[in-house]
Design an enzyme around this catalytic site. Structure first.
Site, PDB file in Angstrom:
ATOM      1  N   ASP A 135     -49.622  76.198  16.190  1.00 25.25           N
ATOM      2  CA  ASP A 135     -48.631  77.290  16.096  1.00 25.25           C
ATOM      3  C   ASP A 135     -48.731  78.170  14.848  1.00 25.25           C
ATOM      4  OD1 ASP A 135     -47.853  75.982  18.359  1.00 25.25           O
ATOM      5  OD2 ASP A 135     -45.840  75.456  17.664  1.00 25.25           O
ATOM      6  N   LYS A 147     -47.706  76.619  24.879  1.00 23.26           N
ATOM      7  CA  LYS A 147     -46.787  75.506  25.128  1.00 23.26           C
ATOM      8  C   LYS A 147     -45.342  76.004  25.038  1.00 23.26           C
ATOM      9  CE  LYS A 147     -46.991  73.797  20.311  1.00 23.26           C
ATOM     10  NZ  LYS A 147     -45.600  73.880  19.918  1.00 23.26           N
ATOM     11  N   LYS A 189     -42.043  71.870  21.698  1.00 22.28           N
ATOM     12  CA  LYS A 189     -42.512  71.581  20.348  1.00 22.28           C
ATOM     13  C   LYS A 189     -43.813  70.773  20.399  1.00 22.28           C
ATOM     14  CE  LYS A 189     -38.825  73.606  18.868  1.00 22.28           C
ATOM     15  NZ  LYS A 189     -38.947  75.059  18.596  1.00 22.28           N
ATOM     16  N   VAL A 211     -48.107  74.439  11.649  1.00 19.42           N
ATOM     17  CA  VAL A 211     -46.683  74.486  11.271  1.00 19.42           C
ATOM     18  C   VAL A 211     -45.808  74.196  12.483  1.00 19.42           C
ATOM     19  CG1 VAL A 211     -47.107  76.111   9.406  1.00 19.42           C
ATOM     20  CG2 VAL A 211     -46.565  77.006  11.673  1.00 19.42           C
ATOM     21  N   CYS A 249     -43.282  70.869  15.131  1.00 17.29           N
ATOM     22  CA  CYS A 249     -44.337  70.859  16.153  1.00 17.29           C
ATOM     23  C   CYS A 249     -45.529  69.984  15.786  1.00 17.29           C
ATOM     24  CB  CYS A 249     -44.759  72.283  16.465  1.00 17.29           C
ATOM     25  SG  CYS A 249     -43.462  73.166  17.359  1.00 17.29           S
TER      26      CYS A 249
HETATM   27  C1  C5J Z   1     -42.849  74.748  15.275  1.00 19.54           C
HETATM   28  C2  C5J Z   1     -40.506  75.247  15.279  1.00 19.54           C
HETATM   29  N1  C5J Z   1     -44.015  75.295  15.595  1.00 19.54           N
HETATM   30  N2  C5J Z   1     -40.330  74.883  14.018  1.00 19.54           N
HETATM   31  N3  C5J Z   1     -41.729  75.268  15.858  1.00 19.54           N
HETATM   32  O1  C5J Z   1     -42.772  73.863  14.449  1.00 19.54           O
HETATM   33  O2  C5J Z   1     -39.548  75.607  15.939  1.00 19.54           O
END
Ligand code: C5J
Length: 232
Positions: free
Chosen positions: A32, A137, A140, A165, A170
């Site tokens: 992500d 996706k 998470k 991240v 995630c």
């Molecule tokens: C991820 C989130 N990618 N923090 N998403 O961690 O909502």
């Protein structure tokens, strides 16, 4: 590096213990690294977060990504997001909290967390090559409602180098999913980041505690050192 002992060639100096990976059965999984999380005006900021906290992960990921590309390792990028009609976005997710903009609302980088919008895409520094796998996706975890299992099976992958991240959301969710499916996960500590430094620290500690209950943790220098020796 996390361990002060001199690294054994080809072995990642990791915690809770060094680990030797079968490199052809190893993929780099980048979670992500999207503008929606990394840049002002995206999903992360609508939740009240300081997105500058995540920038520190970009360089270490870039270094491991370059090494993976140079050595022909399978590279997989993920993106969290939803279909334009929100049919894959549970109301419990969309309606939660009091963000400045909700998922699907128009923002400065297009609709928040919607596939195909500028904010949903991966940051230019880590942009996928056409030959790399991109997994979209809705959740998470990267295994839920995606083709990730099929991709890993197709390429004979048993081990994952995981970064991205955020550490405690995630990345952690994906590592837990992967661990339950039998994959060895080495999480790249400086290649992960959180809006909350203390959650980053704890997120990594949760993974490597109890003898590596979910996986291993190593910094990018240790991973690069082992990749250099093992793949040349
Ligand atoms: C991820 C989130 N990618 N923090 N998403 O961690 O909502």
């Amino acid at each position: 590096m996390l361990n002060s002992a001199k690294p054994t060639p080809g072995v990642i100096s990791a915690e809770p213990e060094p680990i030797k990976l079968d490199w052809p059965a190893t993929a780099l999984l980048i979670i992500d690294m999207q503008r929606d999380f990394m840049e002002p005006g995206g999903f992360g900021e609508t939740l009240g977060n300081d997105v500058s906290q995540l920038a520190r992960a970009v360089k270490p990921i870039g270094a491991v990504l370059k090494a993976a590309r140079d050595t022909g390792m399978l590279v997989i990028h993920t993106r969290e997001g939803h279909l334009p009609d929100l049919s894959d976005a549970p109301p419990a997710k969309v309606e939660r909290g009091a963000p400045s903009l909700r998922i699907g609302d128009p923002g400065p980088m297009g609709r928040i967390l919607i596939r195909g919008e500028a904010g949903h895409d991966i940051i230019p520094e880590l942009y996928p090559l056409d030959s790399e796998v991109v997994i979209d996706k809705p959740g998470k975890g990267a295994f839920y409602a995606t083709e990730l299992t099929d991709v890993l099976e197709k390429y004979g992958i048993e081990n994952l180098l995981v970064c991205g991240v955020t550490t405690e959301v995630c990345v952690n969710t994906t590592v837990r999913e992967a661990n339950d499916r039998g994959y060895r996960c080495v999480v790249i500590s400086d290649g992960c980041a959180s809006y909350f430094p203390e959650f980053h620290e704890m997120g990594l500690r949760m993974i490597k505690a109890q003898g590596g209950i979910f996986g291993w943790v190593a910094d990018s220098a240790a991973v690069l050192e082992a990749m250099k020796v093992s793949t040349t």
